[in-house]
Design a protein around this motif. Structure first.
Motif, PDB file in Angstrom:
ATOM      1  N   PHE A  16       0.838  -1.199   0.000  1.00  0.00           N
ATOM      2  CA  PHE A  16       0.000   0.000   0.000  1.00  0.00           C
ATOM      3  C   PHE A  16       0.876   1.254   0.000  1.00  0.00           C
ATOM      4  O   PHE A  16       1.883   1.329   0.714  1.00  0.00           O
ATOM      5  N   SER A  17       0.468   2.229  -0.784  1.00  0.00           N
ATOM      6  CA  SER A  17       1.163   3.514  -0.853  1.00  0.00           C
ATOM      7  C   SER A  17       0.167   4.561  -1.336  1.00  0.00           C
ATOM      8  O   SER A  17      -1.029   4.273  -1.490  1.00  0.00           O
ATOM      9  N   HIS A  18       0.671   5.763  -1.620  1.00  0.00           N
ATOM     10  CA  HIS A  18      -0.218   6.820  -2.108  1.00  0.00           C
ATOM     11  C   HIS A  18      -0.759   6.505  -3.503  1.00  0.00           C
ATOM     12  O   HIS A  18      -1.698   7.161  -3.972  1.00  0.00           O
ATOM     13  N   GLU A  19      -0.184   5.490  -4.151  1.00  0.00           N
ATOM     14  CA  GLU A  19      -0.616   5.145  -5.500  1.00  0.00           C
ATOM     15  C   GLU A  19      -1.885   4.294  -5.534  1.00  0.00           C
ATOM     16  O   GLU A  19      -2.555   4.226  -6.567  1.00  0.00           O
ATOM     17  N   ASN A  20      -2.220   3.627  -4.418  1.00  0.00           N
ATOM     18  CA  ASN A  20      -3.369   2.713  -4.482  1.00  0.00           C
ATOM     19  C   ASN A  20      -4.286   2.755  -3.268  1.00  0.00           C
ATOM     20  O   ASN A  20      -5.243   1.988  -3.216  1.00  0.00           O
ATOM     21  N   VAL A  21      -4.034   3.600  -2.287  1.00  0.00           N
ATOM     22  CA  VAL A  21      -4.931   3.646  -1.128  1.00  0.00           C
ATOM     23  C   VAL A  21      -6.108   4.578  -1.420  1.00  0.00           C
ATOM     24  O   VAL A  21      -5.988   5.513  -2.221  1.00  0.00           O
ATOM     25  N   PRO A  22      -7.258   4.363  -0.788  1.00  0.00           N
ATOM     26  CA  PRO A  22      -8.402   5.258  -0.990  1.00  0.00           C
ATOM     27  C   PRO A  22      -8.106   6.663  -0.481  1.00  0.00           C
ATOM     28  O   PRO A  22      -7.320   6.863   0.454  1.00  0.00           O
ATOM     29  N   THR A  23      -8.746   7.629  -1.083  1.00  0.00           N
ATOM     30  CA  THR A  23      -8.569   9.024  -0.690  1.00  0.00           C
ATOM     31  C   THR A  23      -9.361   9.315   0.577  1.00  0.00           C
ATOM     32  O   THR A  23     -10.540   8.957   0.680  1.00  0.00           O
ATOM     33  N   LEU A  24      -8.712   9.960   1.524  1.00  0.00           N
ATOM     34  CA  LEU A  24      -9.375  10.325   2.765  1.00  0.00           C
ATOM     35  C   LEU A  24     -10.036  11.698   2.631  1.00  0.00           C
ATOM     36  O   LEU A  24      -9.854  12.403   1.626  1.00  0.00           O
ATOM     37  N   ALA A  25     -10.785  12.082   3.646  1.00  0.00           N
ATOM     38  CA  ALA A  25     -11.463  13.382   3.638  1.00  0.00           C
ATOM     39  C   ALA A  25     -10.437  14.502   3.526  1.00  0.00           C
ATOM     40  O   ALA A  25      -9.448  14.519   4.250  1.00  0.00           O
TER      41      ALA A  25
END
Length: 223
Positions: A68-77
């Motif tokens: 997991f990294s910024h390339e595939n994790v869901p976007t947070l609020a």
């Protein structure tokens, strides 16, 4: 039976024999079906941006489930008020794995998940990440003039000068210190008074220490 019967007396713990013989199981020792383990990967740089995460090399290791990294994790609020509670300190809260920007040393930039903890730890040590390093300075003394100063912001508010500031600037005897603890005592009125330093040299002194000023022998009167 009184509840104080065991005070001051040696008592055997109920779980004592199981723990000292190794028969007791701790939370991490229970075999839960489908349990996965994750190990975070921290940034070796203090400031910059992530260019590329070579996750394919890690996913090829048997037992690795995901990187997991910024390339595939869901976007947070993205609203700050949606991401922190009402008593949180000021500023924008840090959102892990939500961007390629590195803001501080040892920042978590990836999470390796595997079937066992040993595999996750091993795979995390092999993860290659390319960075664009940005020049930064960690010396507080060289950046002291760039710090926040009241009155330099948008409000234009300038704080009033401290009592005695004009005389202190024109004085031949000065004390320059980064950490100074000054104790003051109240007089008979609501005013506060601070005694002058007890040295008479005309040289400028610069040091790092904690100093306390002695209280006056008699209460000062209102001037």
């Amino acid at each position: 039976m009184s509840t104080t019967n065991y005070i001051g007396k040696p008592v055997n713990r109920v779980d004592g024999p199981a723990k000292v013989t190794g028969a007791a199981k701790y939370a991490a020792e229970f075999n839960v079906p489908g349990l996965a383990y994750g190990v975070a990967v921290s940034s070796p740089i203090a400031k910059g941006k992530i260019k590329k995460i070579h996750a394919d090399e890690i996913l090829a290791i048997p037992g690795v489930l995901q990187v997991f990294s910024h390339e595939n994790v869901p976007t947070l609020a993205w609203f700050d008020r949606s991401y922190k509670d009402d008593v949180a300190p000021g500023g924008s809260p840090f959102r892990p794995l939500q961007g390629n920007e590195v803001k501080y040393s040892m920042q978590p930039v990836a999470l390796v998940v595997a079937e066992t903890f040993e595999i996750a730890r091993y795979a995390s040590s092999l993860l290659r990440i390319d960075y664009d390093v940005v020049k930064h300075d960690t010396d507080l003394e060289t950046k002291r003039d760039d710090g926040f100063e009241p009155g330099r912001g948008k409000t234009g508010w300038v704080p009033p000068p401290a009592p005695g500031a004009t005389r202190m600037r024109s004085s031949k005897t000065r004390l320059t210190a980064s950490r100074v603890n000054i104790s003051i005592w109240p007089s008979t009125t609501t005013r506060w008074r601070c005694l002058p330093p007890r040295w008479s040299t005309t040289a400028t002194r610069s040091s790092r220490f904690t100093t306390k000023r002695r209280a006056p022998s008699t209460p000062s009167s209102t001037s």
